[in-house]
Enzyme design. Structure first.
Site, PDB file in Angstrom:
ATOM      1  N   PHE A  50       0.807  -1.219   0.000  1.00  0.00           N
ATOM      2  CA  PHE A  50       0.000   0.000   0.000  1.00  0.00           C
ATOM      3  C   PHE A  50       0.840   1.267   0.000  1.00  0.00           C
ATOM      4  O   PHE A  50       0.348   2.348  -0.309  1.00  0.00           O
ATOM      5  CB  PHE A  50      -0.997   0.017   1.172  1.00  0.00           C
ATOM      6  CG  PHE A  50      -0.347  -0.052   2.528  1.00  0.00           C
ATOM      7  CD1 PHE A  50       0.155   1.073   3.139  1.00  0.00           C
ATOM      8  CD2 PHE A  50      -0.258  -1.272   3.190  1.00  0.00           C
ATOM      9  CE1 PHE A  50       0.749   0.998   4.394  1.00  0.00           C
ATOM     10  CE2 PHE A  50       0.331  -1.350   4.439  1.00  0.00           C
ATOM     11  CZ  PHE A  50       0.839  -0.215   5.043  1.00  0.00           C
ATOM     12  N   TYR A  96      -3.406   1.540  12.375  1.00  0.00           N
ATOM     13  CA  TYR A  96      -4.496   2.483  12.107  1.00  0.00           C
ATOM     14  C   TYR A  96      -5.796   2.127  12.811  1.00  0.00           C
ATOM     15  O   TYR A  96      -6.817   2.779  12.608  1.00  0.00           O
ATOM     16  CB  TYR A  96      -4.707   2.612  10.592  1.00  0.00           C
ATOM     17  CG  TYR A  96      -3.521   3.256   9.923  1.00  0.00           C
ATOM     18  CD1 TYR A  96      -3.353   4.640   9.932  1.00  0.00           C
ATOM     19  CD2 TYR A  96      -2.544   2.488   9.310  1.00  0.00           C
ATOM     20  CE1 TYR A  96      -2.249   5.235   9.338  1.00  0.00           C
ATOM     21  CE2 TYR A  96      -1.437   3.073   8.712  1.00  0.00           C
ATOM     22  CZ  TYR A  96      -1.300   4.446   8.728  1.00  0.00           C
ATOM     23  OH  TYR A  96      -0.204   5.028   8.147  1.00  0.00           O
ATOM     24  N   PHE A 113       5.707  -4.042   7.581  1.00  0.00           N
ATOM     25  CA  PHE A 113       6.622  -3.076   6.976  1.00  0.00           C
ATOM     26  C   PHE A 113       8.021  -3.674   6.943  1.00  0.00           C
ATOM     27  O   PHE A 113       8.457  -4.292   7.908  1.00  0.00           O
ATOM     28  CB  PHE A 113       6.698  -1.784   7.807  1.00  0.00           C
ATOM     29  CG  PHE A 113       5.452  -0.954   7.777  1.00  0.00           C
ATOM     30  CD1 PHE A 113       5.256  -0.012   6.781  1.00  0.00           C
ATOM     31  CD2 PHE A 113       4.483  -1.113   8.747  1.00  0.00           C
ATOM     32  CE1 PHE A 113       4.105   0.763   6.759  1.00  0.00           C
ATOM     33  CE2 PHE A 113       3.327  -0.351   8.740  1.00  0.00           C
ATOM     34  CZ  PHE A 113       3.131   0.590   7.746  1.00  0.00           C
TER      35      PHE A 113
END
Length: 187
Positions: A50, A96, A113
């Site tokens: 993303f 998030y 990540f």
């Protein structure tokens, strides 16, 4: 690959070292809170990327501990050293949350990540004393290493001189024995 380290104790942020930093690499600190990173973020569920800095080879900079990034990054980057590459797995509570970040990141998403810590720097406009203190510390360490190396070299030279002197004494004794026998027989 290395074993995952639970940085939060609840499985919320897991770090797996992909590439270790050099042993003497610096880490973020109070005096070096600005970090530069390369990263690629993907959804754990689908593997879909993303966000990434790799496509345009940019650097992302932020200050650790200021809440300008997701909690997982504040937690994980504190444990990294310059040059290290790590896989950071973040549960939604450290990313998030239930809101997600539409349209790319759905609600309650676990994110992965791969992050490389490129550099650590002092705050802009802050006193450079802390950075100069760090440089002075590193210079002092370098000087100590150089002095230790010079001392070892001096000790090695003394050992070699002692060996040479011992060899010369042995040679002299051997010549004296040869010379003494020859003189005695000649008379």
């Amino acid at each position: 690959m290395a074993e995952a380290i639970d940085l939060t104790g609840d499985g919320g942020v897991l770090k797996t070292i992909v590439k270790s930093a050099k042993p003497d690499a610096i880490a973020p600190s109070e005096s070096l809170p600005l970090v530069d990173v390369h990263y690629e973020g993907s959804l754990a569920e689908t593997g879909e990327v993303f966000d990434t800095t790799h496509e345009d080879n940019t650097i992302f900079t932020f200050e650790i501990g200021k809440g300008s990034v997701i909690k997982a990054w504040d937690v994980a980057l504190r444990t990294m050293k310059v040059g290290e590459v790590a896989k950071i797995t973040c549960k939604s509570d450290y990313a998030y949350g239930s809101a997600g970040s539409p349209p790319e990141i759905p609600p309650d998403a676990t994110l992965i990540f791969e992050v490389e810590l490129v550099a650590c720097r002092p705050r802009k406009g802050s006193s450079m004393a802390s950075a100069s203190d760090e440089r002075a510390r590193l210079d002092e360490l370098k000087k100590q290493r150089e002095m230790a190396a010079a001392q070892k070299e001096e000790e090695k030279k003394k050992r070699e001189e002692a060996k040479a002197a011992a060899a010369a004494r042995i040679q002299a004794k051997m010549e004296a024995k040869k010379g003494g026998k020859g003189k005695g027989k000649g008379k």
